[in-house]
Write a protein that holds these residues in place. Structure first.
Motif, PDB file in Angstrom:
ATOM      1  N   VAL A   1       0.938  -1.192  -0.028  1.00 24.48           N
ATOM      2  CA  VAL A   1       0.053   0.087  -0.065  1.00 24.48           C
ATOM      3  C   VAL A   1       0.972   1.116  -0.128  1.00 24.48           C
ATOM      4  O   VAL A   1       0.683   2.089  -0.716  1.00 24.48           O
ATOM      5  CB  VAL A   1      -0.988   0.130   1.033  1.00 24.48           C
ATOM      6  CG1 VAL A   1      -1.951   1.373   1.199  1.00 24.48           C
ATOM      7  CG2 VAL A   1      -1.921  -1.232   1.100  1.00 24.48           C
ATOM      8  N   GLY A   2       1.760   1.044   0.777  1.00 21.82           N
ATOM      9  CA  GLY A   2       3.014   2.196   0.828  1.00 21.82           C
ATOM     10  C   GLY A   2       3.373   2.548  -0.618  1.00 21.82           C
ATOM     11  O   GLY A   2       3.474   3.903  -1.113  1.00 21.82           O
ATOM     12  N   GLY A   3       3.987   1.459  -1.373  1.00 21.30           N
ATOM     13  CA  GLY A   3       4.337   1.912  -2.604  1.00 21.30           C
ATOM     14  C   GLY A   3       3.345   2.487  -3.561  1.00 21.30           C
ATOM     15  O   GLY A   3       3.839   3.229  -4.436  1.00 21.30           O
ATOM     16  N   ILE A   4       2.135   2.193  -3.684  1.00 22.34           N
ATOM     17  CA  ILE A   4       1.172   2.503  -4.267  1.00 22.34           C
ATOM     18  C   ILE A   4       0.909   4.113  -3.933  1.00 22.34           C
ATOM     19  O   ILE A   4       0.819   5.035  -4.798  1.00 22.34           O
ATOM     20  CB  ILE A   4      -0.379   1.947  -4.305  1.00 22.34           C
ATOM     21  CG1 ILE A   4      -0.150   0.427  -4.866  1.00 22.34           C
ATOM     22  CG2 ILE A   4      -1.479   2.728  -4.878  1.00 22.34           C
ATOM     23  CD1 ILE A   4      -1.342  -0.373  -4.482  1.00 22.34           C
ATOM     24  N   VAL A   5       1.010   4.304  -2.602  1.00 24.43           N
ATOM     25  CA  VAL A   5       0.640   5.948  -2.153  1.00 24.43           C
ATOM     26  C   VAL A   5       1.761   6.844  -2.676  1.00 24.43           C
ATOM     27  O   VAL A   5       1.730   7.716  -3.137  1.00 24.43           O
ATOM     28  CB  VAL A   5       0.443   5.949  -0.715  1.00 24.43           C
ATOM     29  CG1 VAL A   5       0.482   7.351  -0.147  1.00 24.43           C
ATOM     30  CG2 VAL A   5      -0.884   5.410  -0.320  1.00 24.43           C
TER      31      VAL A   5
ATOM     32  N   GLY B   1      12.638   5.779  -3.855  1.00 23.33           N
ATOM     33  CA  GLY B   1      12.974   4.520  -4.236  1.00 23.33           C
ATOM     34  C   GLY B   1      14.719   4.165  -3.618  1.00 23.33           C
ATOM     35  O   GLY B   1      14.895   3.398  -2.865  1.00 23.33           O
ATOM     36  N   ALA B   2      15.547   5.216  -4.052  1.00 23.10           N
ATOM     37  CA  ALA B   2      16.763   5.103  -3.828  1.00 23.10           C
ATOM     38  C   ALA B   2      16.960   5.137  -2.147  1.00 23.10           C
ATOM     39  O   ALA B   2      16.211   6.239  -1.555  1.00 23.10           O
ATOM     40  CB  ALA B   2      17.841   6.312  -4.343  1.00 23.10           C
ATOM     41  N   ALA B   3      17.943   4.586  -1.469  1.00 23.70           N
ATOM     42  CA  ALA B   3      18.141   4.525  -0.181  1.00 23.70           C
ATOM     43  C   ALA B   3      17.194   4.000   0.778  1.00 23.70           C
ATOM     44  O   ALA B   3      16.911   4.232   1.962  1.00 23.70           O
ATOM     45  CB  ALA B   3      18.701   5.864   0.252  1.00 23.70           C
ATOM     46  N   GLN B   4      15.994   3.554   0.206  1.00 17.14           N
ATOM     47  CA  GLN B   4      14.628   2.810   0.748  1.00 17.14           C
ATOM     48  C   GLN B   4      15.231   1.820   1.834  1.00 17.14           C
ATOM     49  O   GLN B   4      14.602   1.566   3.145  1.00 17.14           O
ATOM     50  CB  GLN B   4      13.922   2.312  -0.038  1.00 17.14           C
ATOM     51  CG  GLN B   4      12.756   1.613   0.242  1.00 17.14           C
ATOM     52  CD  GLN B   4      11.913   0.939  -0.613  1.00 17.14           C
ATOM     53  OE1 GLN B   4      10.798   0.423  -0.626  1.00 17.14           O
ATOM     54  NE2 GLN B   4      12.447   0.749  -1.960  1.00 17.14           N
ATOM     55  N   GLY B   5      16.294   1.187   1.458  1.00 12.73           N
ATOM     56  CA  GLY B   5      17.077  -0.070   2.228  1.00 12.73           C
ATOM     57  C   GLY B   5      17.337   0.715   3.515  1.00 12.73           C
ATOM     58  O   GLY B   5      17.342  -0.044   4.370  1.00 12.73           O
ATOM     59  N   VAL B   6      18.069   1.823   3.352  1.00 12.00           N
ATOM     60  CA  VAL B   6      18.783   2.371   4.642  1.00 12.00           C
ATOM     61  C   VAL B   6      17.638   2.535   5.511  1.00 12.00           C
ATOM     62  O   VAL B   6      17.721   2.268   6.744  1.00 12.00           O
ATOM     63  CB  VAL B   6      19.556   3.664   4.006  1.00 12.00           C
ATOM     64  CG1 VAL B   6      19.864   4.440   5.474  1.00 12.00           C
ATOM     65  CG2 VAL B   6      20.651   3.349   3.124  1.00 12.00           C
TER      66      VAL B   6
ATOM     67  N   GLY C   1       7.284   2.527   2.777  1.00 13.29           N
ATOM     68  CA  GLY C   1       6.871   2.061   1.209  1.00 13.29           C
ATOM     69  C   GLY C   1       6.493   3.466   0.498  1.00 13.29           C
ATOM     70  O   GLY C   1       6.550   3.450  -0.719  1.00 13.29           O
ATOM     71  N   VAL C   2       5.858   4.376   1.364  1.00 11.20           N
ATOM     72  CA  VAL C   2       5.532   5.800   0.453  1.00 11.20           C
ATOM     73  C   VAL C   2       6.815   6.415  -0.035  1.00 11.20           C
ATOM     74  O   VAL C   2       6.784   6.605  -1.328  1.00 11.20           O
ATOM     75  CB  VAL C   2       4.693   6.422   1.438  1.00 11.20           C
ATOM     76  CG1 VAL C   2       4.533   8.070   1.021  1.00 11.20           C
ATOM     77  CG2 VAL C   2       3.389   6.089   1.808  1.00 11.20           C
ATOM     78  N   TYR C   3       7.589   6.292   0.779  1.00 11.25           N
ATOM     79  CA  TYR C   3       9.012   6.997   0.347  1.00 11.25           C
ATOM     80  C   TYR C   3       9.712   6.236  -0.900  1.00 11.25           C
ATOM     81  O   TYR C   3      10.000   6.905  -1.646  1.00 11.25           O
ATOM     82  CB  TYR C   3       9.916   6.967   1.533  1.00 11.25           C
ATOM     83  CG  TYR C   3      11.374   7.177   1.246  1.00 11.25           C
ATOM     84  CD1 TYR C   3      12.008   8.547   1.036  1.00 11.25           C
ATOM     85  CD2 TYR C   3      12.292   6.119   0.940  1.00 11.25           C
ATOM     86  CE1 TYR C   3      13.303   8.633   0.917  1.00 11.25           C
ATOM     87  CE2 TYR C   3      13.619   6.521   0.818  1.00 11.25           C
ATOM     88  CZ  TYR C   3      14.090   7.808   0.573  1.00 11.25           C
ATOM     89  OH  TYR C   3      15.304   7.941   0.294  1.00 11.25           O
ATOM     90  N   GLY C   4       9.576   4.881  -0.624  1.00 11.20           N
ATOM     91  CA  GLY C   4      10.175   3.885  -1.711  1.00 11.20           C
ATOM     92  C   GLY C   4       9.314   4.072  -3.122  1.00 11.20           C
ATOM     93  O   GLY C   4       9.795   4.047  -4.175  1.00 11.20           O
ATOM     94  N   GLY C   5       8.065   4.230  -3.041  1.00 12.76           N
ATOM     95  CA  GLY C   5       7.321   4.425  -3.946  1.00 12.76           C
ATOM     96  C   GLY C   5       7.568   5.773  -4.735  1.00 12.76           C
ATOM     97  O   GLY C   5       7.324   6.146  -6.124  1.00 12.76           O
TER      98      GLY C   5
ATOM     99  N   VAL D   1       8.726  -5.600  -2.983  1.00 11.46           N
ATOM    100  CA  VAL D   1       7.478  -5.243  -3.262  1.00 11.46           C
ATOM    101  C   VAL D   1       7.014  -3.775  -3.514  1.00 11.46           C
ATOM    102  O   VAL D   1       6.373  -3.612  -4.460  1.00 11.46           O
ATOM    103  CB  VAL D   1       6.629  -5.607  -1.811  1.00 11.46           C
ATOM    104  CG1 VAL D   1       5.198  -5.221  -1.715  1.00 11.46           C
ATOM    105  CG2 VAL D   1       6.808  -7.128  -1.385  1.00 11.46           C
ATOM    106  N   VAL D   2       7.660  -2.938  -2.685  1.00 13.17           N
ATOM    107  CA  VAL D   2       7.540  -1.335  -3.116  1.00 13.17           C
ATOM    108  C   VAL D   2       7.904  -1.247  -4.532  1.00 13.17           C
ATOM    109  O   VAL D   2       7.058  -0.522  -5.377  1.00 13.17           O
ATOM    110  CB  VAL D   2       8.199  -0.828  -2.049  1.00 13.17           C
ATOM    111  CG1 VAL D   2       8.130   0.870  -2.473  1.00 13.17           C
ATOM    112  CG2 VAL D   2       7.725  -0.694  -0.654  1.00 13.17           C
ATOM    113  N   ASN D   3       9.006  -1.534  -4.927  1.00 15.21           N
ATOM    114  CA  ASN D   3       9.370  -1.226  -6.276  1.00 15.21           C
ATOM    115  C   ASN D   3       8.724  -1.888  -7.438  1.00 15.21           C
ATOM    116  O   ASN D   3       8.425  -1.335  -8.518  1.00 15.21           O
ATOM    117  CB  ASN D   3      11.004  -1.750  -6.337  1.00 15.21           C
ATOM    118  CG  ASN D   3      11.639  -0.869  -5.579  1.00 15.21           C
ATOM    119  OD1 ASN D   3      11.498   0.273  -5.038  1.00 15.21           O
ATOM    120  ND2 ASN D   3      13.077  -1.463  -5.171  1.00 15.21           N
ATOM    121  N   THR D   4       7.962  -3.181  -7.231  1.00 15.85           N
ATOM    122  CA  THR D   4       7.373  -3.656  -8.238  1.00 15.85           C
ATOM    123  C   THR D   4       6.129  -2.953  -8.332  1.00 15.85           C
ATOM    124  O   THR D   4       5.607  -2.881  -9.537  1.00 15.85           O
ATOM    125  CB  THR D   4       7.099  -5.137  -7.819  1.00 15.85           C
ATOM    126  OG1 THR D   4       8.594  -5.872  -7.613  1.00 15.85           O
ATOM    127  CG2 THR D   4       6.553  -6.028  -8.706  1.00 15.85           C
TER     128      THR D   4
END
Length: 171
Positions: free
Chosen positions: A6-10, A76-81, A69-73, A108-111
């Motif tokens: 859901v965060g990735g979509i948002v 993306g960069a440094a989402q892992g951090v 997830g919102v940040y990653g969507g 999941v977020v990136n996809t």
């Protein structure tokens, strides 16, 4: 995973709707926060009251994973951090297991964000292909070598990568 989905979509929708100035203003600060949290994670974890039951984590982990997830969507960069900081502070697991979980959540977020962009945006397929190849190589290499590094070395590497990302964005 539902929070990341859901965060990735948002985040993807926000990227499509917000002006470029919002992106440039927010992202370096988020990466810096993640670096600080990763660096301080062992110290902070000792001071946070974690639940007694295994693999459940602190109550705030799910909302924080959603926000990441919102940040990653959105970026993306440094989402892992950021994910490593959240998981490291809020979960009672070793760094290598958290690194594996981080990889799944970021995927999941990136996809989901990629699917959103394919459906509603004009995608530069050459740039997307180069990013996909680089991310895939980085993901496999990170998973393979991340498990072999001592926790302090992995933590230091995560912080260095975050700082490089900030410097790259600001200058």
């Amino acid at each position: 995973m539902p929070a990341s989905l859901v965060g990735g979509i948002v985040g993807g929708v926000l990227l499509l709707k917000l002006p470029d100035t919002a992106f440039k203003a927010v992202v370096p600060g988020l990466i810096l926060l993640g670096c600080i949290l990763v660096a301080l994670q062992p110290w902070l974890s000792k001071r946070i009251n974690l639940p007694d039951h295994a693999h459940r984590g602190a109550w705030w982990v799910m909302p924080a994973v959603f926000a990441t997830g919102v940040y990653g969507g959105y970026f993306g960069a440094a989402q892992g951090v950021l994910l490593m900081a959240i998981l490291g502070i809020g979960m009672d697991a070793n760094l290598q297991k958290m690194n594996a979980l981080k990889n799944v959540l970021a995927t999941v977020v990136n996809t989901v964000a990629a699917i959103l962009f394919i459906i509603v945006a004009d995608v530069d397929w050459l740039a997307a292909g180069l990013i996909a190849v680089g991310s895939t190589i980085g993901g496999f290499a990170g998973a393979r070598y991340g498990r072999k590094l001592p926790p302090i070395a992995l933590r230091a590497l995560i912080v260095v990568i975050g700082i490089v990302a900030i410097v790259t964005m600001v200058f």
